[in-house]
Design a protein around this motif. Structure first.
Motif, PDB file in Angstrom:
ATOM      1  N   MET A   1       0.846  -1.202   0.000  1.00 50.06           N
ATOM      2  CA  MET A   1       0.000   0.000   0.000  1.00 50.06           C
ATOM      3  C   MET A   1       0.874   1.242   0.000  1.00 50.06           C
ATOM      4  SD  MET A   1      -2.972   1.059   2.685  1.00 50.06           S
ATOM      5  CE  MET A   1      -3.741   2.661   2.581  1.00 50.06           C
ATOM      6  N   ILE A   2       0.465   2.257  -0.743  1.00 49.57           N
ATOM      7  CA  ILE A   2       1.230   3.493  -0.820  1.00 49.57           C
ATOM      8  C   ILE A   2       0.897   4.380   0.359  1.00 49.57           C
ATOM      9  CG2 ILE A   2       1.629   5.558  -2.212  1.00 49.57           C
ATOM     10  CD1 ILE A   2       0.917   3.900  -4.654  1.00 49.57           C
ATOM     11  N   THR A   3       1.906   4.835   1.071  1.00 51.82           N
ATOM     12  CA  THR A   3       1.714   5.754   2.188  1.00 51.82           C
ATOM     13  C   THR A   3       2.611   6.964   1.991  1.00 51.82           C
ATOM     14  OG1 THR A   3       3.396   4.571   3.463  1.00 51.82           O
ATOM     15  CG2 THR A   3       1.109   3.937   3.818  1.00 51.82           C
ATOM     16  N   PRO A   4       2.259   8.084   2.594  1.00 56.93           N
ATOM     17  CA  PRO A   4       3.033   9.313   2.350  1.00 56.93           C
ATOM     18  C   PRO A   4       4.413   9.281   2.988  1.00 56.93           C
ATOM     19  CG  PRO A   4       1.364   9.692   4.011  1.00 56.93           C
ATOM     20  CD  PRO A   4       1.095   8.336   3.442  1.00 56.93           C
ATOM     21  N   ALA A   5       5.365   9.903   2.280  1.00 57.81           N
ATOM     22  CA  ALA A   5       6.688  10.076   2.874  1.00 57.81           C
ATOM     23  C   ALA A   5       6.609  11.086   4.011  1.00 57.81           C
ATOM     24  CB  ALA A   5       7.668  10.560   1.797  1.00 57.81           C
ATOM     25  N   ARG A   6       7.524  10.988   4.964  1.00 60.24           N
ATOM     26  CA  ARG A   6       7.557  11.938   6.081  1.00 60.24           C
ATOM     27  C   ARG A   6       8.358  13.164   5.645  1.00 60.24           C
ATOM     28  NH1 ARG A   6       5.949   9.733  10.901  1.00 60.24           N
ATOM     29  NH2 ARG A   6       5.629   7.485  10.908  1.00 60.24           N
ATOM     30  N   THR A   7       7.643  14.220   5.341  1.00 61.69           N
ATOM     31  CA  THR A   7       8.285  15.438   4.858  1.00 61.69           C
ATOM     32  C   THR A   7       7.743  16.637   5.602  1.00 61.69           C
ATOM     33  OG1 THR A   7       6.613  15.639   3.143  1.00 61.69           O
ATOM     34  CG2 THR A   7       8.640  14.521   2.534  1.00 61.69           C
ATOM     35  N   VAL A   8       8.460  17.752   5.491  1.00 62.87           N
ATOM     36  CA  VAL A   8       8.017  19.014   6.088  1.00 62.87           C
ATOM     37  C   VAL A   8       8.042  20.080   5.001  1.00 62.87           C
ATOM     38  CG1 VAL A   8       8.883  18.420   8.365  1.00 62.87           C
ATOM     39  CG2 VAL A   8      10.399  19.582   6.763  1.00 62.87           C
ATOM     40  N   PRO A   9       7.271  21.147   5.167  1.00 66.21           N
ATOM     41  CA  PRO A   9       7.303  22.213   4.164  1.00 66.21           C
ATOM     42  C   PRO A   9       8.713  22.742   3.941  1.00 66.21           C
ATOM     43  CG  PRO A   9       5.481  22.540   5.674  1.00 66.21           C
ATOM     44  CD  PRO A   9       6.317  21.419   6.235  1.00 66.21           C
ATOM     45  N   HIS A 332      -2.307   1.696 -16.670  1.00 66.34           N
ATOM     46  CA  HIS A 332      -2.799   0.346 -16.964  1.00 66.34           C
ATOM     47  C   HIS A 332      -1.647  -0.648 -17.041  1.00 66.34           C
ATOM     48  CE1 HIS A 332      -5.522  -2.687 -18.545  1.00 66.34           C
ATOM     49  NE2 HIS A 332      -4.637  -2.940 -19.513  1.00 66.34           N
ATOM     50  N   ALA A 333      -0.502  -0.178 -17.553  1.00 66.03           N
ATOM     51  CA  ALA A 333       0.670  -1.062 -17.653  1.00 66.03           C
ATOM     52  C   ALA A 333       1.321  -1.312 -16.303  1.00 66.03           C
ATOM     53  CB  ALA A 333       1.685  -0.443 -18.614  1.00 66.03           C
ATOM     54  N   GLU A 334       0.971  -0.514 -15.300  1.00 65.14           N
ATOM     55  CA  GLU A 334       1.526  -0.654 -13.949  1.00 65.14           C
ATOM     56  C   GLU A 334       0.374  -0.753 -12.953  1.00 65.14           C
ATOM     57  OE1 GLU A 334       4.658  -1.014 -13.571  1.00 65.14           O
ATOM     58  OE2 GLU A 334       5.544  -0.167 -15.388  1.00 65.14           O
ATOM     59  N   PRO A 335      -0.365  -1.865 -12.948  1.00 69.98           N
ATOM     60  CA  PRO A 335      -1.585  -1.949 -12.115  1.00 69.98           C
ATOM     61  C   PRO A 335      -1.323  -1.849 -10.624  1.00 69.98           C
ATOM     62  CG  PRO A 335      -1.032  -4.082 -13.084  1.00 69.98           C
ATOM     63  CD  PRO A 335      -0.147  -3.080 -13.748  1.00 69.98           C
ATOM     64  N   TRP A 336      -0.077  -2.014 -10.208  1.00 70.55           N
ATOM     65  CA  TRP A 336       0.248  -1.882  -8.784  1.00 70.55           C
ATOM     66  C   TRP A 336      -0.029  -0.468  -8.265  1.00 70.55           C
ATOM     67  CZ3 TRP A 336       3.715   1.954  -7.916  1.00 70.55           C
ATOM     68  CH2 TRP A 336       4.545   2.315  -8.977  1.00 70.55           C
ATOM     69  N   THR A 337      -0.114   0.516  -9.180  1.00 74.47           N
ATOM     70  CA  THR A 337      -0.384   1.880  -8.726  1.00 74.47           C
ATOM     71  C   THR A 337      -1.765   1.996  -8.080  1.00 74.47           C
ATOM     72  OG1 THR A 337      -1.327   2.571 -10.851  1.00 74.47           O
ATOM     73  CG2 THR A 337       1.062   2.855 -10.546  1.00 74.47           C
ATOM     74  N   GLY A 338      -2.707   1.166  -8.522  1.00 74.58           N
ATOM     75  CA  GLY A 338      -4.052   1.222  -7.967  1.00 74.58           C
ATOM     76  C   GLY A 338      -4.883   2.382  -8.478  1.00 74.58           C
ATOM     77  N   LEU A 400       6.454   7.273 -12.717  1.00 76.26           N
ATOM     78  CA  LEU A 400       6.086   5.970 -12.157  1.00 76.26           C
ATOM     79  C   LEU A 400       7.227   5.352 -11.367  1.00 76.26           C
ATOM     80  CD1 LEU A 400       4.043   4.616 -15.182  1.00 76.26           C
ATOM     81  CD2 LEU A 400       3.144   5.238 -12.938  1.00 76.26           C
ATOM     82  N   GLU A 401       8.451   5.567 -11.819  1.00 75.68           N
ATOM     83  CA  GLU A 401       9.600   5.056 -11.059  1.00 75.68           C
ATOM     84  C   GLU A 401       9.697   5.754  -9.709  1.00 75.68           C
ATOM     85  OE1 GLU A 401      12.744   3.052  -9.632  1.00 75.68           O
ATOM     86  OE2 GLU A 401      11.492   2.549 -11.374  1.00 75.68           O
ATOM     87  N   SER A 402       9.449   7.067  -9.704  1.00 74.25           N
ATOM     88  CA  SER A 402       9.431   7.810  -8.448  1.00 74.25           C
ATOM     89  C   SER A 402       8.332   7.289  -7.529  1.00 74.25           C
ATOM     90  CB  SER A 402       9.201   9.295  -8.735  1.00 74.25           C
ATOM     91  OG  SER A 402       8.926  10.019  -7.566  1.00 74.25           O
ATOM     92  N   LEU A 403       7.178   7.000  -8.096  1.00 75.94           N
ATOM     93  CA  LEU A 403       6.068   6.463  -7.324  1.00 75.94           C
ATOM     94  C   LEU A 403       6.408   5.101  -6.760  1.00 75.94           C
ATOM     95  CD1 LEU A 403       3.112   6.902  -6.470  1.00 75.94           C
ATOM     96  CD2 LEU A 403       2.417   5.890  -8.648  1.00 75.94           C
ATOM     97  N   HIS A 404       7.071   4.282  -7.580  1.00 75.29           N
ATOM     98  CA  HIS A 404       7.473   2.953  -7.137  1.00 75.29           C
ATOM     99  C   HIS A 404       8.481   3.038  -5.998  1.00 75.29           C
ATOM    100  CE1 HIS A 404       8.795  -1.371  -8.306  1.00 75.29           C
ATOM    101  NE2 HIS A 404       7.798  -1.384  -7.443  1.00 75.29           N
TER     102      HIS A 404
END
Length: 410
Positions: A1-9, A332-338, A400-404
């Motif tokens: 599952m994709i969760t947000p990175a811990r970042t600050v402004p 569609h080619a990367e269905p793991w994105t959801g 998509l690579e960044s997302l992965h």
């Protein structure tokens, strides 16, 4: 599952913090709040918060980065940001004095033009926003019919008559019967299931263009019970067709509300409709100091000229479809994105079963120079030329690579 990175402004972009300190939510437009733009990634140090300038389909942010915009100001801009013809018309109107104690002649000229291009239009009243104009249409219907109940389907803005938000009186909510999109049986049951309604108010594109049969049923029901049929074509007029979905399907409502691409981003809306329904404005009170301010009217006249000289809607359709196909095929080619891309060319949406994948996708796109709207809608514009479309195409692999990478590190 994709969760947000811990970042600050980012300390290099103070605008987000400055906005949060003085504007509740960070923006006066709900869909432009950081949490609305990026969801769980609202505090990501890399996603942009404010823009400096916009031209064509591109936006330059306060830190100098350039983005291809797929949301086009929530659909308010159909030709392109800072279009030279529209800008020149607006500048001329501003230099001539955009308001006075008399109405500007542009109010007449633009009204006359609308009567020629919107099938339902015999009379016109101008306002500034879609929410205002839809509320005005409802008031006209209630005035003409001496009834209060409304049957509705769609989103009509933030004003009390149709909202379930905090602060809206229960009595106002109880006057609206909501029906599912495209469901003729439910529509008939709602119309006949209580006091005769003043109006049936429909948004003729919600995720997809409304079936012609549904709109025809609404027309028949309105006729049968003496209600007005109102189409909210704020997003669809000057986009699906110049005359809206009613021009596409050949179903003419009694009143129509237009806005957004009508003035290419300048604040202007209108209620148009059959003469007797519009003349009910003389028996109630619908007015605004800035309703017919001349810069918005000048922008609208320039847009009307664009539509008279070019097949603007076809160009929007082609650009929007290409954007959807580029982004949709990559997803569609990367269905793991959801996430999937769905909907008609001119107005499509990103769909996800859960919010987290969608949040991560729009944040990753922003990191790679593409502004996507979470969910609904992405809008094709004339300004989405081959160079812009190719930029989106080239951004997708890295995006998509960044997302992965984000997914693996979460």
């Amino acid at each position: 599952m994709i969760t947000p990175a811990r970042t600050v402004p980012s300390p290099d972009d103070p605008w987000r913090a400055r906005a949060a300190a003085v504007i509740p939510g960070g923006s006066s437009t709900g869909s432009k709040r950081p949490d609305a733009l990026y969801g769980a990634f609202a505090a990501d140090a890399v996603v942009p918060s404010h823009y400096e300038r916009a031209a064509g389909c591109r936006v330059w942010t306060t830190d100098g980065r350039e983005f291809v915009d797929c949301g086009m100001a929530l659909g308010a801009v159909g030709i392109g940001y800072a279009d030279p013809a529209v800008t020149a018309a607006v500048q001329a109107a501003a230099l001539a004095g955009p308001v006075s104690s008399l109405p500007h002649r542009l109010e007449v000229e633009v009204a006359e033009a609308l009567v020629q291009v919107i099938p339902s239009a015999q009379r016109v009243r101008f306002l500034r926003t879609g929410a205002e104009a839809t509320t005005a249409a409802v008031r006209l219907a209630r005035t003409l019919t001496a009834r209060e109940r409304i049957v509705a389907c769609g989103y009509f803005g933030w004003l009390d008559w149709n909202s379930d938000a905090a602060g809206v009186p229960a009595a106002a909510r109880e006057l609206v019967s909501w029906v599912p999109f495209g469901d003729s049986t439910a529509l008939a049951a709602a119309v006949r299931g209580g006091d005769a309604p003043a109006a049936i108010v429909l948004e003729p594109l919600v995720h997809d263009i409304a079936p012609r049969e549904w709109l025809a049923t609404a027309r028949e029901l309105a006729n049968a019970v003496g209600a007005l049929l109102i189409f909210d074509e704020v997003k669809t007029a000057f986009r699906v067709r110049t005359g809206g979905v009613q021009a596409l399907h050949g179903i003419t409502p009694d009143l129509t509300v237009i806005g957004k691409a009508f003035a290419n981003g300048y604040p202007l809306s209108a209620v148009v409709g059959r003469a007797d329904a519009m003349d009910a404005a003389q028996r109630t009170w619908i007015s605004s100091t800035a309703a017919a301010e001349a810069t918005g009217l000048a922008a609208a006249r320039a847009v009307l000229t664009w539509h008279a000289q070019h097949d603007v809607c076809a160009r929007m359709d082609a650009a929007g479809g290409t954007l959807r196909d580029i982004i949709g095929a990559a997803l569609h080619a990367e269905p793991w994105t959801g996430v999937r891309a769905e909907g008609p060319n001119v107005m499509w949406r990103l769909v996800s079963a859960e919010p987290a994948p969608l949040d991560a996708l729009v944040a990753a796109a922003a990191r790679h120079g593409v502004l996507l709207k979470r969910g609904a809608y992405q809008f094709g514009a004339v300004a989405h030329d081959e160079r812009a479309l190719d930029a989106v195409r080239r951004a997708m692999p890295a995006l998509l690579e960044s997302l992965h990478t984000t997914t693996r590190s979460s």
